[in-house]
Enzyme design. Structure first.
Site, short mmCIF file in Angstrom:
data_model
loop_
_atom_site.label_atom_id
_atom_site.label_comp_id
_atom_site.label_asym_id
_atom_site.label_seq_id
_atom_site.Cartn_x
_atom_site.Cartn_y
_atom_site.Cartn_z
N LYS A 1 107.14 -60.32 23.27
CA LYS A 1 107.03 -61.75 22.91
C LYS A 1 107.99 -62.59 23.72
O LYS A 1 107.70 -63.75 24.02
CB LYS A 1 107.25 -61.94 21.41
CG LYS A 1 106.08 -61.44 20.58
CD LYS A 1 106.09 -61.99 19.18
CE LYS A 1 104.87 -61.53 18.40
NZ LYS A 1 104.93 -61.86 16.98
N LYS B 1 96.23 -53.77 22.93
CA LYS B 1 95.76 -53.81 21.53
C LYS B 1 94.99 -55.10 21.26
O LYS B 1 95.25 -56.14 21.89
CB LYS B 1 96.93 -53.63 20.56
CG LYS B 1 97.78 -54.84 20.37
CD LYS B 1 98.66 -54.74 19.12
CE LYS B 1 99.39 -56.08 18.99
NZ LYS B 1 100.22 -56.25 17.86
N LYS C 1 95.39 -61.16 17.51
CA LYS C 1 94.98 -62.51 17.09
C LYS C 1 95.24 -63.53 18.18
O LYS C 1 94.55 -64.54 18.28
CB LYS C 1 95.83 -62.97 15.88
CG LYS C 1 95.58 -62.30 14.57
CD LYS C 1 96.48 -62.96 13.49
CE LYS C 1 96.87 -62.01 12.39
NZ LYS C 1 98.24 -61.52 12.44
P1 TYM Z 1 100.58 -58.60 12.00
O1 TYM Z 1 100.35 -59.88 11.27
O2 TYM Z 1 100.68 -58.65 13.48
O3 TYM Z 1 99.44 -57.56 11.66
C1 TYM Z 1 99.10 -57.22 10.33
C2 TYM Z 1 98.76 -55.75 10.24
O4 TYM Z 1 97.70 -55.42 11.13
C3 TYM Z 1 98.07 -54.32 11.95
N1 TYM Z 1 97.44 -54.49 13.26
C4 TYM Z 1 96.65 -53.60 13.86
N2 TYM Z 1 96.24 -52.38 13.47
C5 TYM Z 1 95.41 -51.71 14.31
N3 TYM Z 1 94.99 -52.19 15.52
C6 TYM Z 1 95.38 -53.41 15.93
N4 TYM Z 1 94.96 -53.89 17.09
C7 TYM Z 1 96.26 -54.17 15.10
N5 TYM Z 1 96.82 -55.40 15.21
C8 TYM Z 1 97.54 -55.57 14.07
C9 TYM Z 1 99.59 -54.39 12.03
O5 TYM Z 1 100.14 -53.15 12.37
C10 TYM Z 1 99.95 -54.84 10.65
O6 TYM Z 1 100.03 -53.75 9.77
N6 TYM Z 1 105.41 -57.75 11.30
C11 TYM Z 1 104.12 -57.63 10.69
C12 TYM Z 1 103.98 -58.39 9.38
C13 TYM Z 1 105.02 -58.03 8.37
C14 TYM Z 1 105.06 -56.85 7.61
C15 TYM Z 1 106.22 -56.99 6.77
C16 TYM Z 1 104.27 -55.71 7.56
C17 TYM Z 1 106.07 -58.81 8.01
N7 TYM Z 1 106.80 -58.18 7.02
C18 TYM Z 1 106.57 -55.98 5.88
C19 TYM Z 1 104.63 -54.70 6.65
C20 TYM Z 1 105.78 -54.84 5.83
C21 TYM Z 1 103.09 -58.20 11.66
O7 TYM Z 1 103.39 -59.00 12.52
O8 TYM Z 1 101.83 -57.84 11.39
#
Ligand code: TYM
Length: 340
Positions: free
Chosen positions: A120, A202, A205
């Site tokens: 990032k 990957k 969004k």
């Molecule tokens: P975020 O918002 O990027 O994504 C949410 C969840 O989706 C999963 N994910 C994927 N899994 C498979 N293939 C992909 N291409 C893919 N893109 C996203 C992510 O692994 C995630 O589980 N930091 C976290 C949000 C967060 C969080 C937490 C998660 C904040 N606090 C506490 C668990 C526990 C994030 O940015 O996810």
């Protein structure tokens, strides 16, 4: 055993998702679709993490809208508020409060090694803010402020989870047993869904190419069109093999959505062409997501209902996490306050 005791016996799950855009098929397969089936076996606490979302620039009005849309999407994906809590992170101040304390147990070197921070910072060179650097500590606080046992996530979040475990252990050894050291729950198939246009990257969004990403609210025609355009390779065999990133990704998606194994999928498409295969993947994905889209359409405009849900869940999450935060404050030596 009373219902209340049974509830207390159950292990606790926490997970979160950023409201930075409509959820992708990656978010769905890697994380969200595992959240609903866990609700019977575990006490589940889920959050739309809007505080994480402001680590990159986002228009305030857009964030507000996307946060409510994210909340409605999670309900549409089957989060049941009779069983689970689903709230908006900024409504529950204990996360940010614990995050400050945990900052003092996190090392600069550890945070510098986080690959998401490096990615990032490369992408947003004009705004490498302290929040971006500190992001994993807030994530650790999200998890530890509930003493969660299990965290369902995709593969890209395992490094952050590992850091949360390190911080929990370090705090426990410095101040005495306080936090549960959480385990990750990463699905065996689909933990890393790749971009349809560049299957070495990957699915995300924030991808600027709309054809690279399936959104869970895309209509059937759009989903099929995007799969038809998916980048594959110059071969013709539908097999999961090194060097066939595009086909591997499509087989993974097909397997995750239908519940068939990769081998079964390979057999099913033996002798068929890439065109037929892509169409079949598009169709199963579109059919699978259709009920989510319908449920979302019913929910998203009912602002009063959404408000009632996130208010009630937020209040309960605050009550629960405040107890753990109070314990932490005592342990580190803060004078007890009548204000809290
Ligand atoms: P975020 O918002 O990027 O994504 C949410 C969840 O989706 C999963 N994910 C994927 N899994 C498979 N293939 C992909 N291409 C893919 N893109 C996203 C992510 O692994 C995630 O589980 N930091 C976290 C949000 C967060 C969080 C937490 C998660 C904040 N606090 C506490 C668990 C526990 C994030 O940015 O996810």
């Amino acid at each position: 055993m009373s219902e209340q005791n049974q509830q207390q016996e159950k292990k606790l799950i926490f997970s979160g998702i950023q409201p930075t855009g409509t959820f992708t098929l990656g978010n769905y397969i890697g994380a969200i679709r595992n959240w609903a089936p866990l609700q019977d076996e575990y006490r589940c606490i889920y959050s739309v993490v809007d505080e994480h979302a402001i680590t990159v620039r986002i228009e305030p009005a857009v964030l507000r809208r996307k946060t409510l849309e994210a909340y409605a999407q999670l309900l549409a994906c089957g989060i049941d508020l009779e069983k689970s809590l689903l709230f908006i992170q900024s409504h529950v101040p204990t996360h940010a409060q614990l995050s400050w304390v945990l900052n003092c147990s996190a090392q600069f070197g550890e945070l510098s090694r986080m690959t998401q921070f490096k990615d990032k910072s490369r992408k947003h060179q004009d705004d490498i803010n302290a929040g971006l650097f500190d992001y994993p500590v807030l994530m650790a606080a999200d998890i530890l402020v509930y003493n969660a046992d299990l965290v369902p996530i995709g593969a890209d979040q395992t490094q952050h989870l590992e850091l949360a475990r390190v911080i929990a252990r370090r705090f426990n050894s410095r101040y005495g047993d306080t936090f549960t050291v959480p385990e990750g729950y990463v699905p065996p198939v689909g933990a890393r869904i790749m971009s349809l246009q560049d299957p070495t990257k990957k699915m995300s969004k924030s991808d600027e190419n709309p054809n690279a990403v399936i959104l869970i609210l895309d209509d059937k025609d759009t989903i099929i069109r995007k799969f038809k355009r998916a980048v594959t390779d110059s071969g013709s065999e539908i097999v999961f093999r090194e060097g066939k990133d595009g086909i591997n990704n499509l087989l993974t998606i097909y397997s995750a959505v239908t519940g068939k194994s990769i081998e079964e999928a390979e057999k099913e498409f033996d002798g068929k062409g890439y065109g037929d295969f892509k169409l079949a993947v598009g169709e199963v994905v579109a059919d699978h997501l259709a009920p989510v889209r319908d449920a979302y359409a019913r929910l998203v405009d009912d602002k009063a209902y959404l408000k009632e849900c996130y208010t009630r869940c937020g209040a309960e999450a605050l009550r629960y996490s405040q107890r753990i935060l109070n314990k932490v404050y005592r342990k580190v030596g803060f004078v007890a306050s009548e204000i809290r």
